[in-house]
Design a protein around this motif. Structure first.
Motif, short mmCIF file in Angstrom:
data_model
loop_
_atom_site.label_atom_id
_atom_site.label_comp_id
_atom_site.label_asym_id
_atom_site.label_seq_id
_atom_site.Cartn_x
_atom_site.Cartn_y
_atom_site.Cartn_z
N GLN A 129 -66.06 0.30 5.65
CA GLN A 129 -64.91 -0.16 6.42
C GLN A 129 -63.62 -0.07 5.59
N LEU A 130 -63.75 -0.16 4.29
CA LEU A 130 -62.56 -0.12 3.42
C LEU A 130 -62.05 1.30 3.17
N LEU A 131 -62.94 2.28 3.29
CA LEU A 131 -62.55 3.67 3.01
C LEU A 131 -61.62 4.23 4.08
N ARG A 132 -60.65 5.01 3.65
CA ARG A 132 -59.82 5.78 4.57
C ARG A 132 -60.68 6.84 5.25
N GLU A 133 -60.15 7.41 6.33
CA GLU A 133 -60.89 8.45 7.03
C GLU A 133 -61.14 9.65 6.12
N ASP A 134 -60.23 9.90 5.17
CA ASP A 134 -60.42 11.00 4.22
C ASP A 134 -60.97 10.50 2.89
N GLY A 135 -61.60 9.33 2.92
CA GLY A 135 -62.11 8.72 1.70
C GLY A 135 -63.48 9.25 1.30
N VAL A 136 -63.86 8.92 0.06
CA VAL A 136 -65.13 9.40 -0.49
C VAL A 136 -65.71 8.32 -1.38
N ILE A 137 -67.06 8.28 -1.44
CA ILE A 137 -67.74 7.29 -2.29
C ILE A 137 -68.72 8.01 -3.20
N PHE A 138 -68.73 7.59 -4.47
CA PHE A 138 -69.68 8.10 -5.48
C PHE A 138 -70.54 6.92 -5.94
N ILE A 139 -71.85 7.14 -6.04
CA ILE A 139 -72.75 6.07 -6.49
C ILE A 139 -73.66 6.62 -7.58
N SER A 140 -73.60 6.01 -8.75
CA SER A 140 -74.51 6.40 -9.84
C SER A 140 -75.89 5.79 -9.60
N ILE A 141 -76.92 6.55 -9.90
CA ILE A 141 -78.29 6.08 -9.67
C ILE A 141 -79.23 6.94 -10.50
N ASP A 142 -80.50 6.52 -10.63
CA ASP A 142 -81.48 7.36 -11.31
C ASP A 142 -82.72 7.49 -10.43
N ASP A 143 -83.80 8.00 -11.00
CA ASP A 143 -84.99 8.33 -10.20
C ASP A 143 -85.61 7.13 -9.50
N ASN A 144 -85.42 5.93 -10.02
CA ASN A 144 -86.10 4.77 -9.44
C ASN A 144 -85.71 4.51 -7.99
N GLU A 145 -84.43 4.72 -7.65
CA GLU A 145 -83.99 4.42 -6.28
C GLU A 145 -83.23 5.57 -5.62
N GLN A 189 -84.45 6.30 -2.05
CA GLN A 189 -84.10 5.22 -1.12
C GLN A 189 -82.59 5.20 -0.85
N LEU A 190 -81.80 5.44 -1.90
CA LEU A 190 -80.35 5.43 -1.74
C LEU A 190 -79.91 6.55 -0.79
N LYS A 191 -80.49 7.73 -0.93
CA LYS A 191 -80.12 8.85 -0.05
C LYS A 191 -80.36 8.48 1.41
N MET A 192 -81.49 7.91 1.72
CA MET A 192 -81.79 7.53 3.10
C MET A 192 -80.90 6.38 3.58
N LEU A 193 -80.61 5.45 2.66
CA LEU A 193 -79.73 4.34 3.02
C LEU A 193 -78.32 4.85 3.33
N MET A 194 -77.82 5.77 2.52
CA MET A 194 -76.49 6.32 2.76
C MET A 194 -76.45 7.13 4.06
N ASP A 195 -77.52 7.85 4.36
CA ASP A 195 -77.60 8.55 5.65
C ASP A 195 -77.52 7.55 6.79
N ASP A 196 -78.15 6.40 6.60
CA ASP A 196 -78.17 5.36 7.64
C ASP A 196 -76.79 4.74 7.83
N VAL A 197 -76.08 4.48 6.73
CA VAL A 197 -74.79 3.79 6.80
C VAL A 197 -73.64 4.76 7.08
N PHE A 198 -73.61 5.87 6.34
CA PHE A 198 -72.48 6.80 6.42
C PHE A 198 -72.73 7.97 7.36
#
Length: 657
Positions: free
Chosen positions: A198-214, A217-226
């Motif tokens: 909700q905070l991102l502009r329409e031309d906004g972008v998000i980067f999330i650092s992660i490793d193999d553990n999640e 799950q993060l990829k599917m969660l981001m598909d669900d939200v974004f």
């Protein structure tokens, strides 16, 4: 009728709300109501049948195939994303009034990032260009456990989530067991990402650092939200790796998941150390060449038949785009553009002596002073060093070779992401897992390098430092900074101060923003906004205990809800000895009456000020209801009617509790 009942009845004609208890996160349903109000009834209920009928009349392709991600706690996570904030926002006036911070537009906020995000929605909705976060990786060794301070009973969850008793009990058991399961991690992440979107502009972008553990799950969660269509890249980064080496291989990389909000233009990096070996005497410029014919994938005539055409060499020979093996190829440009480039002298024809055929090249000239060539960034980042570089940077700032923070990201990595994210002048960058403050440091460094005025918002939990796990950090904060109970927040804050001072020392001519303002979340006062009827609230909450500092905290919370940036100060207005607060933004002009003792005398001063000051034109007047009696409110409401003020404008009166 009791005096309490009479007071409530007398206030019924005014707008009343408990704004701190109703901080609202825009949802998909809100967007539907904004743009398709005809499909809602007068009570705000969505008319699904009417909406479906309207869709039936349209030429719409509806996918019959879909999948969704589910886990124990997902419904609860959705509840956490939209339930009210349980805190207020308090300003650190001692810090913020220091000269280097008074005009700063940067922010450091102490508190649970879920609470902070809810507070930010009112003022920063669709204002943030880029988000970078480095959340817990859930390695089993990083200390992550799900902790929930919201106290729901099983029967409450049954009603709110429309689930059965057994499921409600399972959710409560899971949320109260300090779990570090995949479900626990997803329940922790979902509401934060939901609000972040909700905070991102329409031309906004998000980067999330992660490793193999999640990462899966993060990829599917981001598909669900974004939305899957907004996935841009999953970038491997040659860092140390979030966990220990696995059983078979050395873990040498992590990932950065990159998603856009909607429409996004990728940034490009400046080409460095380019060589321009040829000289164009006519244009008096050096240049290099690349094929005018397409190469690689989709380079055949049959791939783009319209880009297969002939051109004339300087000696009149006819030239076609031929592939090395003799097959018909294609040019990179349409014919008119090709002819224009030839006319402007930007094409070079080189004759193969053996075959007698021409090879056609585009001239790429050396940039003039102040110009530069660019190229795409790669999905593999190996030039941004690793966490050892991040530790070295922090150690240098803190004048120690011993770690004061574990596994900080290097600023060169964050600067790289700021460029990939195409951040520009005045953009807002958000990091709500601030850690050591690398993102703020990187923003200041990049501004000093390219003259930008990017602003950062960092959020860091007031997490205690365990002396058994990091005695160096504990001793530093306690002994060097003089903080009795050392927390990670103090390291974040000190790092930003030292990073700003380092830039000042290295670039004394730089005059950009190297300060930051500090705010923190603080619990709502005891008995304030109990789950009770209005009459009971008046009896339960003892407003006489409130201090001037408490009222400033409430004012900060309310103004942010009303759309004022945290860095935007309100103007103090003296109404014949009564202190009011005034501010304007695109959503309206707000006047806050937060103090006790407002009388008819002050009302007259208010009306006179409105009449005589062109710059003072409130469209909303907000009163702290506990400090006003019914008579004062009636007088105020009557005086603000269009027929009774010379502004001849409708002024909304809000009574808040």
């Amino acid at each position: 009728m009791s005096s309490i009942d009479a007071r409530v009845e007398s206030l019924s004609k005014f707008t009343q709300n408990s704004i701190t208890h109703n901080i609202h996160i825009p949802s998909e349903l809100d967007l539907l109501q904004t743009h398709f109000s005809q499909y809602f009834d007068k009570s705000g209920q969505f008319l699904l049948d009417k909406f479906t009928q309207a869709l039936g009349r349209q030429e719409i392709d509806i996918s019959e195939e879909s999948y969704s991600m589910g886990w124990l706690g997902k419904n609860y996570a959705r509840l956490l994303a939209t339930d009210p904030a349980t805190t207020l926002l308090k300003e650190d006036t001692l810090h913020n009034n220091q000269l280097e911070h008074t005009q700063s537009q940067n922010l450091l906020i102490k508190g649970d990032n879920l609470e902070v995000l809810k507070h930010l929605v009112g003022a920063y909705h669709e204002q943030v260009k880029m988000i970078y976060i480095d959340p817990p990786y859930n390695t089993g060794n990083d200390g992550f456990v799900y902790q929930d301070n919201r106290k729901y009973r099983a029967e409450e969850l049954q009603k709110i989530l429309d689930i059965d008793e057994e499921q409600a009990k399972r959710i409560l058991n899971f949320t109260q067991s300090k779990s570090n399961s995949h479900s626990a991690w997803l329940t922790f992440m979902y509401p934060r990402l939901y609000i972040a979107k909700q905070l991102l502009r329409e031309d906004g972008v998000i980067f999330i650092s992660i490793d193999d553990n999640e990462v899966a799950q993060l990829k599917m969660l981001m598909d669900d939200v974004f939305g899957e269509e907004n996935s841009i890249a999953q970038i491997p980064w040659k860092g140390k790796g979030g966990g220990a080496d696995n059983k078979f291989l050395i873990v040498a990389h992590e990932y950065i998941c990159m998603y856009s909000k909607s429409r996004f233009t990728i940034g490009e990096q400046i080409k460095k150390d380019e060589k321009f070996p040829k000289y164009d005497g006519g244009k008096k410029r050096f240049y290099k060449t690349q094929l005018a014919r397409k190469w690689g994938a989709n380079s055949r005539r049959l791939d783009r038949p319209n880009l297969f055409y002939s051109i004339s060499a300087p000696d009149g020979a006819t030239v076609y785009p031929m592939l090395p093996q003799g097959e018909d190829g294609r040019w990179r440009w349409k014919k008119q553009k090709m002819l224009d480039e030839i006319q402007q002298g930007n094409i070079e024809f080189l004759k193969d002596e053996e075959s007698g055929t021409y090879i056609v090249y585009e001239k790429i000239y050396q940039p003039l002073e102040g110009e530069y060539n660019t190229k795409k960034f790669s999905t593999w980042i190996d030039y941004a060093k690793n966490t050892a570089r991040g530790s070295e940077e922090v150690g240098t700032l803190f004048d120690t070779l011993i770690k004061v923070f574990n596994f900080p990201k290097p600023t060169v990595l964050i600067k790289c992401l700021l460029q990939i994210g195409n951040t520009q002048e005045d953009d807002i960058i958000l990091d709500f897992f601030a850690g050591s403050g690398t993102t703020g440091d990187a923003v200041m460094q990049l501004n000093a390098e390219d003259g930008g005025n990017r602003k950062y918002i960092l959020v860091q939990l007031n997490e205690a430092i365990d002396p058994k796990k990091n005695k160096t950090a504990y001793d530093f904060v306690k002994d060097e900074l003089g903080v009795k109970n050392p927390t990670i927040f103090e390291i974040t804050k000190e790092r930003l101060i030292r990073a700003g001072n380092k830039i000042k020392k290295e670039k004394p001519e730089y005059t950009g923003d190297l300060g930051f303002k500090v705010f923190e979340t603080t619990p709502i006062w005891e008995n304030y906004h109990q789950e009770a009827e209005e009459q009971e609230q008046y009896q339960l909450f003892n407003h006489s205990t409130l201090t001037p500092e408490d009222m400033q905290t409430l004012l900060t919370t309310w103004k942010t809800y009303d759309g004022f940036l945290l860095t935007q100060a309100l103007i103090a207005k003296d109404l014949a000895g009564y202190d009011a607060y005034y501010g304007s933004h695109t959503g309206g002009n707000y006047l806050y009456l937060m103090n006790q003792g407002f009388t008819t005398y002050h009302l007259i001063s208010l009306l006179q000020t409105m009449d005589g000051d062109r710059e003072f034109s409130p469209t909303v007047v907000v009163c702290f209801g506990y400090y006003f009696d019914s008579k004062s409110l009636r007088e105020l409401a009557e005086s603000l009617k269009p027929e009774n003020n010379k502004k001849l404008s409708q002024i909304k009166l809000e009574i808040r509790y």
